[in-house]
Design a protein around this motif. Structure first.
Motif, PDB file in Angstrom:
ATOM      1  N   GLU A  28       0.842  -1.197   0.000  1.00 40.76           N
ATOM      2  CA  GLU A  28       0.000   0.000   0.000  1.00 40.76           C
ATOM      3  C   GLU A  28       0.874   1.243   0.000  1.00 40.76           C
ATOM      4  N   LYS A  29       0.448   2.224  -0.786  1.00 41.29           N
ATOM      5  CA  LYS A  29       1.151   3.506  -0.829  1.00 41.29           C
ATOM      6  C   LYS A  29       0.275   4.546  -0.141  1.00 41.29           C
ATOM      7  N   ASN A  30       0.792   5.109   0.924  1.00 41.55           N
ATOM      8  CA  ASN A  30       0.087   6.156   1.661  1.00 41.55           C
ATOM      9  C   ASN A  30       0.902   7.431   1.573  1.00 41.55           C
ATOM     10  N   TRP A  31       0.238   8.563   1.750  1.00 39.62           N
ATOM     11  CA  TRP A  31       0.920   9.859   1.706  1.00 39.62           C
ATOM     12  C   TRP A  31       1.001  10.443   3.102  1.00 39.62           C
ATOM     13  N   VAL A  32       2.213  10.862   3.455  1.00 39.44           N
ATOM     14  CA  VAL A  32       2.489  11.412   4.782  1.00 39.44           C
ATOM     15  C   VAL A  32       2.812  12.902   4.629  1.00 39.44           C
ATOM     16  N   ASP A  33       2.168  13.728   5.442  1.00 40.23           N
ATOM     17  CA  ASP A  33       2.430  15.164   5.408  1.00 40.23           C
ATOM     18  C   ASP A  33       3.833  15.447   5.928  1.00 40.23           C
ATOM     19  N   VAL A  34       4.603  16.214   5.151  1.00 44.10           N
ATOM     20  CA  VAL A  34       5.945  16.628   5.556  1.00 44.10           C
ATOM     21  C   VAL A  34       5.879  18.004   6.203  1.00 44.10           C
ATOM     22  N   GLY A  35       5.099  18.882   5.621  1.00 43.17           N
ATOM     23  CA  GLY A  35       4.961  20.227   6.167  1.00 43.17           C
ATOM     24  C   GLY A  35       4.365  21.184   5.168  1.00 43.17           C
ATOM     25  N   LYS A  36       3.991  22.362   5.662  1.00 40.06           N
ATOM     26  CA  LYS A  36       3.441  23.410   4.807  1.00 40.06           C
ATOM     27  C   LYS A  36       4.483  24.506   4.627  1.00 40.06           C
ATOM     28  N   VAL A  37       4.569  25.017   3.386  1.00 39.04           N
ATOM     29  CA  VAL A  37       5.492  26.096   3.066  1.00 39.04           C
ATOM     30  C   VAL A  37       4.798  27.091   2.140  1.00 39.04           C
ATOM     31  N   TRP A  38       5.354  28.288   2.066  1.00 34.66           N
ATOM     32  CA  TRP A  38       4.855  29.291   1.134  1.00 34.66           C
ATOM     33  C   TRP A  38       5.481  29.043  -0.226  1.00 34.66           C
ATOM     34  N   ALA A  39       4.684  29.226  -1.283  1.00 30.55           N
ATOM     35  CA  ALA A  39       5.146  28.930  -2.640  1.00 30.55           C
ATOM     36  C   ALA A  39       4.583  29.931  -3.635  1.00 30.55           C
ATOM     37  N   ASN A  40       5.202  29.943  -4.802  1.00 35.30           N
ATOM     38  CA  ASN A  40       4.689  30.669  -5.949  1.00 35.30           C
ATOM     39  C   ASN A  40       4.289  29.614  -6.972  1.00 35.30           C
ATOM     40  N   ILE A  41       3.063  29.677  -7.473  1.00 34.50           N
ATOM     41  CA  ILE A  41       2.568  28.698  -8.442  1.00 34.50           C
ATOM     42  C   ILE A  41       2.286  29.407  -9.752  1.00 34.50           C
ATOM     43  N   SER A  42       2.902  28.922 -10.849  1.00 34.46           N
ATOM     44  CA  SER A  42       2.685  29.480 -12.180  1.00 34.46           C
ATOM     45  C   SER A  42       2.228  28.368 -13.115  1.00 34.46           C
ATOM     46  N   TYR A  43       1.047  28.548 -13.699  1.00 34.47           N
ATOM     47  CA  TYR A  43       0.555  27.586 -14.693  1.00 34.47           C
ATOM     48  C   TYR A  43       1.197  27.914 -16.027  1.00 34.47           C
ATOM     49  N   LEU A  44       1.899  26.938 -16.617  1.00 39.17           N
ATOM     50  CA  LEU A  44       2.651  27.168 -17.845  1.00 39.17           C
ATOM     51  C   LEU A  44       1.897  26.746 -19.090  1.00 39.17           C
ATOM     52  N   SER A  45       1.186  25.611 -19.013  1.00 44.64           N
ATOM     53  CA  SER A  45       0.428  25.137 -20.169  1.00 44.64           C
ATOM     54  C   SER A  45      -0.636  24.151 -19.700  1.00 44.64           C
ATOM     55  N   GLY A  46      -1.578  23.883 -20.570  1.00 42.55           N
ATOM     56  CA  GLY A  46      -2.634  22.923 -20.263  1.00 42.55           C
ATOM     57  C   GLY A  46      -3.090  22.225 -21.521  1.00 42.55           C
ATOM     58  N   ARG A  47      -3.744  21.098 -21.337  1.00 43.25           N
ATOM     59  CA  ARG A  47      -4.273  20.364 -22.483  1.00 43.25           C
ATOM     60  C   ARG A  47      -5.466  19.539 -22.049  1.00 43.25           C
TER      61      ARG A  47
END
Length: 113
Positions: A28-47
């Motif tokens: 089983e693959k589970n996701w573990v929270d590492v932490g929250k950080v501030w980020a900049n998100i830029s959408y470059l392309s979509g399809r």
């Protein structure tokens, strides 16, 4: 030269995979929270595309974070969560202008973890 804090305006959650054995001996693959950080998100392309007979969409996104104790351990196996969306990290790249920053090219919409 450092990047202005106002550019890092999205609070994102970094998660790492954890592999364990299920009750039936399966992996089983589970996701573990590492932490929250501030980020900049830029959408470059979509399809848009058809997957299993259903209309689907994906986006290529660049996420920039400041290098710190949480982000220093990020690998392409990690993922980022933001407002219910999953961003699969494709690579971990140094920023050529701001050495304290890390660039994370990501894809969202194709593989939800």
């Amino acid at each position: 030269m450092s990047i202005a804090a106002g550019k890092l305006d999205k609070r994102v959650l970094i998660q790492r995979p954890e592999i364990s054995k299920g009750t039936l001996g399966d992996i089983e693959k589970n996701w573990v929270d590492v932490g929250k950080v501030w980020a900049n998100i830029s959408y470059l392309s979509g399809r848009e595309f058809v997957k299993n007979g259903l209309d689907s969409a994906s986006s290529t996104v660049s996420i920039r974070v400041r290098r710190n104790s949480i982000t220093a351990a990020i690998t392409p196996e990690y993922r980022i969560m933001y407002k219910g969306s999953i961003f699969n990290i494709q690579a971990v790249l140094p920023d050529s202008v701001h050495s304290e920053m890390i660039n994370l090219p990501c894809v969202t919409g194709i593989n939800e973890g």
